[in-house]
Design an enzyme around this catalytic site. Sequence first.
Site, PDB file in Angstrom:
ATOM      1  N   HIS A 267      -7.843   5.841  -9.165  1.00 44.22           N
ATOM      2  CA  HIS A 267      -8.561   5.211  -8.041  1.00 44.22           C
ATOM      3  C   HIS A 267      -7.735   4.095  -7.396  1.00 44.22           C
ATOM      4  O   HIS A 267      -8.289   3.148  -6.862  1.00 44.22           O
ATOM      5  CB  HIS A 267      -9.908   4.612  -8.481  1.00 44.22           C
ATOM      6  CG  HIS A 267     -10.696   5.479  -9.402  1.00 44.22           C
ATOM      7  ND1 HIS A 267     -11.608   6.409  -8.958  1.00 44.22           N
ATOM      8  CD2 HIS A 267     -10.676   5.582 -10.748  1.00 44.22           C
ATOM      9  CE1 HIS A 267     -12.146   7.024 -10.000  1.00 44.22           C
ATOM     10  NE2 HIS A 267     -11.592   6.556 -11.103  1.00 44.22           N
TER      11      HIS A 267
ATOM     12  N   GLU B 156       6.533   8.916   6.202  1.00 44.14           N
ATOM     13  CA  GLU B 156       5.359   9.153   7.065  1.00 44.14           C
ATOM     14  C   GLU B 156       5.483  10.471   7.814  1.00 44.14           C
ATOM     15  O   GLU B 156       4.512  11.213   7.957  1.00 44.14           O
ATOM     16  CB  GLU B 156       5.202   7.989   8.048  1.00 44.14           C
ATOM     17  CG  GLU B 156       4.835   6.698   7.340  1.00 44.14           C
ATOM     18  CD  GLU B 156       4.855   5.508   8.282  1.00 44.14           C
ATOM     19  OE1 GLU B 156       3.810   4.873   8.461  1.00 44.14           O
ATOM     20  OE2 GLU B 156       5.918   5.220   8.860  1.00 44.14           O
TER      21      GLU B 156
ATOM     22  N   SER C 252      11.744  -1.642  14.159  1.00 42.62           N
ATOM     23  CA  SER C 252      10.686  -1.709  15.164  1.00 42.62           C
ATOM     24  C   SER C 252      11.288  -2.202  16.472  1.00 42.62           C
ATOM     25  O   SER C 252      12.230  -2.988  16.471  1.00 42.62           O
ATOM     26  CB  SER C 252       9.604  -2.681  14.686  1.00 42.62           C
ATOM     27  OG  SER C 252       8.934  -3.256  15.792  1.00 42.62           O
TER      28      SER C 252
ATOM     29  N   LYS D   6      11.212  -5.737  10.793  1.00 38.65           N
ATOM     30  CA  LYS D   6      10.658  -4.526  10.184  1.00 38.65           C
ATOM     31  C   LYS D   6      11.706  -3.576   9.605  1.00 38.65           C
ATOM     32  O   LYS D   6      12.762  -3.360  10.169  1.00 38.65           O
ATOM     33  CB  LYS D   6       9.801  -3.752  11.197  1.00 38.65           C
ATOM     34  CG  LYS D   6       8.496  -4.398  11.587  1.00 38.65           C
ATOM     35  CD  LYS D   6       7.583  -4.712  10.404  1.00 38.65           C
ATOM     36  CE  LYS D   6       6.902  -3.509   9.813  1.00 38.65           C
ATOM     37  NZ  LYS D   6       5.922  -2.914  10.707  1.00 38.65           N
TER      38      LYS D   6
END
Length: 473
Positions: free
Chosen positions: A160, A294, A281, A287
């Site tokens: 979890h 992804e 970024s 970043k």
Amino acid sequence: MTSDSKKLWGGRFSGPTAPAVEEFTESISFDYRLFREDISGSIAHAEMLLECGLITESDFIEIRSTLKEIEEEIESGRFEFDKKHEDIHMNIEAALIDRIGEPGLKLHTARSRNDQVACDLKLWTRGAIDSVLGLLESCQKALLERAQAFADIIVPGCTHLQHAQPILFSHALLAYVEMFERDRGRLRDCRKRLNTSPLGACALAGSSLPADPVFTARKLGFDSALRNSLDAVGDRDFAVEFVFSLSMIAMHMSRLAEEWLIWASQDQDFLDLDESFCTGSSIMPQKKNPDVLELIKGKTGQVYGDLTCLLTILKGLPLSYNRDLQEDKKPLFEAKDEVCKSLSVLALLISRANVKKNRLASACEKGHMDATALADYLVKRGLPFRESHRIVGEVVRYAVSCDKKLSELSVDEMRGFSELICEDVFGVLGARNCIENYRTVGSSSPGEVQRQIEHWKRVFDVEGFGEDGRGKV
Ligand code: ARG
């Protein structure tokens, strides 16, 4: 001569095909990718025609050498495809006829595009399966190499997404090796079931000519020839099974990507992704984004879509060939391409990933992950498990209230909950002790994880990895 008498099937037509229809029905813009399979299939077919006395030796020699010449031209980009010839099969056949005349006109004897396209697609899928098998192995080897490099690093094991019990990092990496191994098994199964030749089915019913489907099956490396011509031309189960296997691989990669995104996030900060595998970024100068992971997740949607597309194309088809089947190639090619791209980049990303040892050491202190070990300790002293679970629950509640780890409590504090707790309790508390005390098969104990490593080294025949620790990916 009307324009359609130039078409290989033009005889029955008195006028030309509407340009919009030509545009709508063509498949050369995507099935050109089958050219190698089409040519090896045609050469095997021509050899069979020779064996059966349907063409002469000189016909065969001319057909074979011209097909090879066409193959080279396509390979080098010199061949001009023409949408008038619809698909790869007729583009190649028309070029053959154009170049050698009469012998070329005999190639399509005892064959239809229906068994031809089924054969080409099976040959292509067989090759694609072999490439995917190789790429999966690269990912598995990269995981194995990292598992060896980080053999004794302990990380929080979660259920979890909550700290549960300590595990070895290598154990977590090897869990993905298991997933990819099942994927390899599925692909091998699919390859086995696929490997029956459809050649000889012709359009749908077989042929009245003395052809020999067993000959072509052998030549093309199939395990057997068809048993039922109607099924042979209409079967695309192999494509569905392959794309399903690819969907499963994509899903496994996506799970790994999600997990690693969490590990690499600033909140967890366990995993260090190599800079060369991250992007920046356009507005925030600080970043370092994990876009590769992804995108691997995002592409999974495309692959699932391809599976749904194929299944839907097939669901309403009557027996034998129906033109709907032309649409099967787009999802098949796309799913294979996307999964291969993801697997290739993932193998490299894995092999360059590092862990942040200090962060992990402090993370393992959090969450009372040794509570189950304390419950097991009481069981070993004769307490029924449900009782010990309740008692340890109370100990944890107490530890939380005074903001302490279990190992920071004194024996006397713990004895307040159970007289069975003695000084030796400190031999089971703490992440390292937990790991050392696991003893069941397949557990996260150092011995069991080492056993897994030895198993995979045998499977991949890996001698061990080089000094630089990068392994042979
Ligand atoms: N381009 C077609 C396909 O990909 C080839 C088979 C055509 N057969 C036919 N009867 N029109 O399926």
